[in-house]
Design a protein around this motif. Structure first.
Motif, short mmCIF file in Angstrom:
data_model
loop_
_atom_site.label_atom_id
_atom_site.label_comp_id
_atom_site.label_asym_id
_atom_site.label_seq_id
_atom_site.Cartn_x
_atom_site.Cartn_y
_atom_site.Cartn_z
N ALA A 65 1.78 11.48 2.13
CA ALA A 65 0.49 11.13 1.54
C ALA A 65 -0.48 12.28 1.76
CB ALA A 65 -0.04 9.86 2.20
N ARG A 81 3.42 17.52 -2.08
CA ARG A 81 3.56 16.39 -1.16
C ARG A 81 4.99 16.24 -0.62
NH1 ARG A 81 -1.49 16.11 -0.59
NH2 ARG A 81 -2.75 14.77 -1.91
N LYS A 84 1.01 7.23 -6.46
CA LYS A 84 -0.07 8.22 -6.55
C LYS A 84 0.40 9.63 -6.22
CE LYS A 84 -4.47 9.37 -4.32
NZ LYS A 84 -5.41 9.00 -3.27
N ASN A 85 1.22 9.76 -5.19
CA ASN A 85 1.58 11.08 -4.66
C ASN A 85 2.87 11.67 -5.24
OD1 ASN A 85 -0.46 11.74 -2.44
ND2 ASN A 85 0.10 9.63 -1.97
N ILE A 126 5.49 8.91 3.72
CA ILE A 126 5.55 7.64 3.00
C ILE A 126 6.99 7.19 2.88
CG2 ILE A 126 4.90 6.41 0.90
CD1 ILE A 126 3.15 8.89 0.21
N ASN A 146 0.84 -1.21 0.00
CA ASN A 146 0.00 0.00 0.00
C ASN A 146 0.87 1.25 0.00
OD1 ASN A 146 -2.41 -1.43 -0.02
ND2 ASN A 146 -2.69 -1.31 2.20
N GLY A 147 2.00 1.22 0.70
CA GLY A 147 2.93 2.34 0.70
C GLY A 147 3.50 2.60 -0.69
N GLU A 159 2.01 1.89 -3.51
CA GLU A 159 0.92 2.47 -4.30
C GLU A 159 0.73 3.94 -3.95
OE1 GLU A 159 -0.55 1.07 -6.92
OE2 GLU A 159 0.88 -0.56 -6.54
N SER A 160 0.94 4.29 -2.69
CA SER A 160 0.83 5.69 -2.26
C SER A 160 1.94 6.54 -2.89
CB SER A 160 0.88 5.77 -0.74
OG SER A 160 0.60 7.08 -0.30
#
Length: 111
Positions: free
Chosen positions: A72, A55, A48-49, A78, A41-42, A44-45
Motif C-alpha cells: 500500500a 507498489r 487501488k494499488n 497487502i 479494506n485490504g 479495496e487497497s
C-alpha cells in the motif's frame, strides 16, 4: 471465469482473501485479518494499488524462487504471490494482478 477475490475465514477464525485470475489460479494472497471489515479494506487497497508498478516488490525466496509482494502507499504489504519458477513467470503474475485486481468482483465465502 471472471477474476475475483475470494474472501474466506480460516480455521482460527481470522479473515483473508485470495485474488484469482480468470483461469482460476491464485495470483495474490493476503495476510490474516482479525476482522472481516479489515479484510474488505485490504481488497479495496489491492484494487487501488494494483495498477501502480511502484507498489510491487520483486523478491526471491530462500531457494531463490522469484515471488512478489504488493504494498500500500504506507509501505505495508497487502498481499504476496506464490513462488514462481522464473522471473519472467513472476513478472507475468504481476501483470495479471495489475490487470485483474482493479476489476475483480468479491466472492464472500466468509459468511
Amino acid at each position: 471465469m471472471a477474476a475475483k477475490f475470494e474472501l474466506k475465514k480460516s480455521k482460527n477464525r481470522k479473515f483473508f482473501f485470495n485474488l484469482l485470475a480468470t483461469n482460476g489460479q491464485i495470483i495474490l494472497t493476503s495476510e490474516m485479518y482479525e476482522a472481516k471489515a479489515s479484510a474488505i479494506n485490504g481488497i479495496e487497497s489491492v484494487k487501488k494499488n494494483a495498477p501502480d508498478d511502484g507498489r510491487y516488490e520483486r523478491l526471491a525466496g530462500k531457494d531463490n524462487s522469484p515471488y512478489f509482494t504488493l504494498k500500500a502507499g504506507n509501505g505495508q504489504v497487502i498481499g504476496q504471490s506464490q513462488m514462481y519458477s522464473s522471473e519472467k513467470a513472476r513478472d507475468g503474475g504481476i501483470d495479471s494482478v495489475k490487470a485483474n485486481g482493479p476489476v475483480a468482483v468479491v466472492d464472500d465465502q466468509a459468511i
